[in-house]
Design a protein around this motif. Structure first.
Motif, mmCIF file in Angstrom:
data_model
loop_
_atom_site.group_PDB
_atom_site.id
_atom_site.type_symbol
_atom_site.label_atom_id
_atom_site.label_comp_id
_atom_site.label_asym_id
_atom_site.label_seq_id
_atom_site.Cartn_x
_atom_site.Cartn_y
_atom_site.Cartn_z
ATOM 1 N N TYR A 120 0.807 -1.220 0.000
ATOM 2 C CA TYR A 120 0.000 0.000 0.000
ATOM 3 C C TYR A 120 0.843 1.274 0.000
ATOM 4 N N GLU A 121 2.061 1.170 0.477
ATOM 5 C CA GLU A 121 2.918 2.359 0.553
ATOM 6 C C GLU A 121 3.778 2.555 -0.692
ATOM 7 N N THR A 122 3.809 1.581 -1.560
ATOM 8 C CA THR A 122 4.647 1.676 -2.762
ATOM 9 C C THR A 122 3.911 2.479 -3.830
ATOM 10 N N LYS A 123 4.378 3.711 -4.034
ATOM 11 C CA LYS A 123 3.746 4.615 -4.993
ATOM 12 C C LYS A 123 4.820 5.401 -5.747
ATOM 13 N N TYR A 124 4.397 5.943 -6.876
ATOM 14 C CA TYR A 124 5.241 6.895 -7.598
ATOM 15 C C TYR A 124 4.358 8.023 -8.102
ATOM 16 N N LYS A 125 4.644 9.227 -7.637
ATOM 17 C CA LYS A 125 3.818 10.397 -7.962
ATOM 18 C C LYS A 125 2.351 10.118 -7.639
ATOM 19 N N ASN A 126 2.139 9.590 -6.435
ATOM 20 C CA ASN A 126 0.804 9.296 -5.892
ATOM 21 C C ASN A 126 0.061 8.188 -6.645
ATOM 22 N N GLU A 127 0.746 7.463 -7.504
ATOM 23 C CA GLU A 127 0.122 6.335 -8.202
ATOM 24 C C GLU A 127 0.575 5.031 -7.562
ATOM 25 N N ASN A 128 -0.397 4.188 -7.157
ATOM 26 C CA ASN A 128 -0.066 2.894 -6.565
ATOM 27 C C ASN A 128 0.592 1.995 -7.604
ATOM 28 N N LEU A 129 1.646 1.322 -7.189
ATOM 29 C CA LEU A 129 2.362 0.436 -8.100
ATOM 30 C C LEU A 129 2.089 -1.038 -7.839
ATOM 31 N N LEU A 130 1.775 -1.398 -6.571
ATOM 32 C CA LEU A 130 1.607 -2.807 -6.223
ATOM 33 C C LEU A 130 0.250 -3.111 -5.607
ATOM 34 N N SER A 131 -0.629 -2.157 -5.624
ATOM 35 C CA SER A 131 -1.964 -2.388 -5.064
ATOM 36 C C SER A 131 -3.000 -1.614 -5.870
ATOM 37 N N THR A 132 -4.214 -2.113 -5.873
ATOM 38 C CA THR A 132 -5.322 -1.458 -6.561
ATOM 39 C C THR A 132 -6.531 -1.447 -5.634
ATOM 40 N N ASP A 133 -7.466 -0.571 -5.963
ATOM 41 C CA ASP A 133 -8.721 -0.560 -5.220
ATOM 42 C C ASP A 133 -9.884 -0.408 -6.189
ATOM 43 N N TYR A 134 -11.077 -0.395 -5.668
ATOM 44 C CA TYR A 134 -12.284 -0.371 -6.493
ATOM 45 C C TYR A 134 -12.366 0.911 -7.322
ATOM 46 N N TYR A 135 -11.827 2.007 -6.796
ATOM 47 C CA TYR A 135 -11.949 3.308 -7.455
ATOM 48 C C TYR A 135 -10.811 3.582 -8.443
ATOM 49 N N ASP A 136 -9.880 2.679 -8.540
ATOM 50 C CA ASP A 136 -8.753 2.872 -9.455
ATOM 51 C C ASP A 136 -9.181 2.495 -10.869
ATOM 52 N N GLU A 137 -9.333 3.504 -11.736
ATOM 53 C CA GLU A 137 -9.808 3.268 -13.095
ATOM 54 C C GLU A 137 -8.687 2.810 -14.035
ATOM 55 N N LYS A 138 -7.458 3.146 -13.705
ATOM 56 C CA LYS A 138 -6.336 2.763 -14.557
ATOM 57 C C LYS A 138 -5.977 1.300 -14.324
ATOM 58 N N LYS A 139 -5.971 0.553 -15.393
ATOM 59 C CA LYS A 139 -5.646 -0.867 -15.317
ATOM 60 C C LYS A 139 -4.189 -1.148 -15.668
ATOM 61 N N GLN A 140 -3.484 -0.130 -16.135
ATOM 62 C CA GLN A 140 -2.092 -0.299 -16.533
ATOM 63 C C GLN A 140 -1.245 0.856 -16.030
ATOM 64 N N ILE A 141 0.033 0.572 -15.864
ATOM 65 C CA ILE A 141 1.022 1.619 -15.620
ATOM 66 C C ILE A 141 1.668 1.914 -16.966
ATOM 67 N N THR A 142 1.595 3.146 -17.430
ATOM 68 C CA THR A 142 2.046 3.489 -18.779
ATOM 69 C C THR A 142 3.140 4.552 -18.748
ATOM 70 N N ILE A 143 4.043 4.440 -19.716
ATOM 71 C CA ILE A 143 5.081 5.446 -19.951
ATOM 72 C C ILE A 143 5.005 5.806 -21.423
ATOM 73 N N ASN A 144 4.634 7.038 -21.724
ATOM 74 C CA ASN A 144 4.407 7.461 -23.104
ATOM 75 C C ASN A 144 5.446 8.495 -23.542
ATOM 76 N N THR A 145 5.969 8.323 -24.762
ATOM 77 C CA THR A 145 6.860 9.300 -25.375
ATOM 78 C C THR A 145 6.428 9.492 -26.822
ATOM 79 N N ASP A 146 7.082 10.432 -27.519
ATOM 80 C CA ASP A 146 6.754 10.662 -28.923
ATOM 81 C C ASP A 146 7.191 9.500 -29.805
#
Length: 269
Positions: A120-146
Motif C-alpha cells: 500500500y505504501e509503494t507509490k510513484y507520484k501518488n500512483e499505486n504500483l503494487l496495489s489497486t482498489d475499487y476506485y482505481d480506473e487505470k488498469k495499466q502503468i504506462t510510460i508514453n513518449t513521442d
C-alpha cells in the motif's frame, strides 16, 4: 574640354555609382532576408526537437524510477514470504504440540501485515504500483513518449497475502497434508511475485535502452547545432569581407567623381 561635356560625364559617373550602390544594397537586403529566414527555421526546428527529446527523457526517467521502486518493494515482500515459508517448514521437523503449531499463525499474520503495508505504501507520484482498489480506473502503468510507449498491467499483491492468510488460518498445521498445502501456497505466491518482478525488470531495461537512444540523439543534435553555428560564423566573416569590397567600390566611385569635379574646377578657373 567642353564644360557641358564634363558635367555630363560627372552626372553619368554619379548615376552609375549610385546605381551600383543601390544594386549592392538591394542584394544585401535580399540576402539578409533569406539568411534570417533560414536561420529562423533552423533555430525553431532545433528548439522543437530539443524540447521533444527533453520531454521524452523525462518520461523515460519516470519509467526507470517506477521499475526500480516496484522491484525494491517486491524484494521486501519476498522476504516476508520467505520468513513465513521458513516458519512453516520448521514445523515439519519439530515435534511440537498442536498449541505450539497454532502459535506460529501469529508470526505468519505479522509477516503478512508487513507485506501488505509495503504494497500500500509503494507509490510513484501518488500512483499505486503494487496495489489497486475499487476506485482505481487505470488498469495499466504506462510510460508514453513521442517515439515509443510502454505499459505493464497493474497488480494487486495484497491478494496474495489474503489468500495465504485464509489458507493458513483455516488449516490444521498439525496435519502434515494441510501443512504441506500451506507451504505450497506460500511458495506459489512467492513464484508469482518473482514473475511480476521480472516483468518490471524487463520494462525498466526497455525504457532504459530507449532513454540512452534519446540521450545520444540529444548529443548529436547539440553537436550538429554547434557545427551550424560555426558555419554561420564563417558566413558572417565572408559577408564582412564582401561589405568591405562594396564599400571600397563606393569610395572608388566617389573618388573618381571628385577627380572629375576637381578637373572641372581647374578648367573653369
Amino acid at each position: 574640354m567642353d564644360v557641358n561635356s564634363i558635367n555630363n560625364n560627372i552626372n553619368n559617373l554619379n548615376q552609375s555609382s549610385q546605381l551600383q550602390i543601390d544594386k549592392t544594397s538591394e542584394s544585401k537586403q535580399l540576402q539578409k532576408i533569406d539568411n534570417d529566414t533560414a536561420s529562423s527555421l533552423s533555430i525553431n526546428e532545433y528548439n522543437k526537437k530539443r524540447d521533444e527529446l527533453s520531454l521524452n527523457v523525462q518520461s523515460l526517467n519516470d519509467g526507470i524510477a517506477i521499475s526500480k521502486i516496484a522491484n525494491n518493494a517486491l524484494e521486501k515482500e519476498q522476504n516476508y514470504l520467505k520468513n513465513i515459508q521458513n516458519e512453516l517448514e520448521n514445523l515439519k521437523s519439530d515435534n511440537n504440540t498442536l498449541e505450539d503449531k497454532n502459535d506460529i499463525k501469529q508470526v505468519v499474520n505479522d509477516n503478512l501485515k508487513n507485506f501488505n503495508q509495503i504494497a500500500y505504501e509503494t507509490k510513484y507520484k501518488n500512483e499505486n504500483l503494487l496495489s489497486t482498489d475499487y476506485y482505481d480506473e487505470k488498469k495499466q502503468i504506462t510510460i508514453n513518449t513521442d517515439s515509443a510507449n510502454f505499459s505493464i498491467e497493474k497488480i494487486n499483491t495484497p491478494e496474495f497475502a489474503n489468500q495465504i492468510f485464509e489458507t493458513i488460518n483455516s488449516a490444521n498445521l498439525n496435519d502434515s497434508i494441510q501443512l504441506d498445502s500451506a507451504i505450497s501456497k506460500v511458495e506459489n505466491s512467492s513464484n508469482q511475485i518473482q514473475n511480476i518482478s521480472n516483468e518490471f525488470t524487463q520494462l525498466g531495461n526497455k525504457v532504459e535502452e530507449t532513454a540512452i537512444e534519446n540521450i545520444k540523439e540529444q548529443v548529436d543534435l547539440y553537436n550538429k547545432n554547434k557545427l551550424n553555428k560555426d558555419k554561420n560564423f564563417g558566413e558572417e566573416s565572408l559577408d564582412f569581407s564582401k561589405n568591405n569590397v562594396f564599400s571600397n567600390i563606393g569610395y572608388l566611385a566617389a573618388s573618381q567623381a571628385n577627380i572629375v569635379q576637381a578637373q572641372s574646377v581647374r578648367l573653369l578657373s
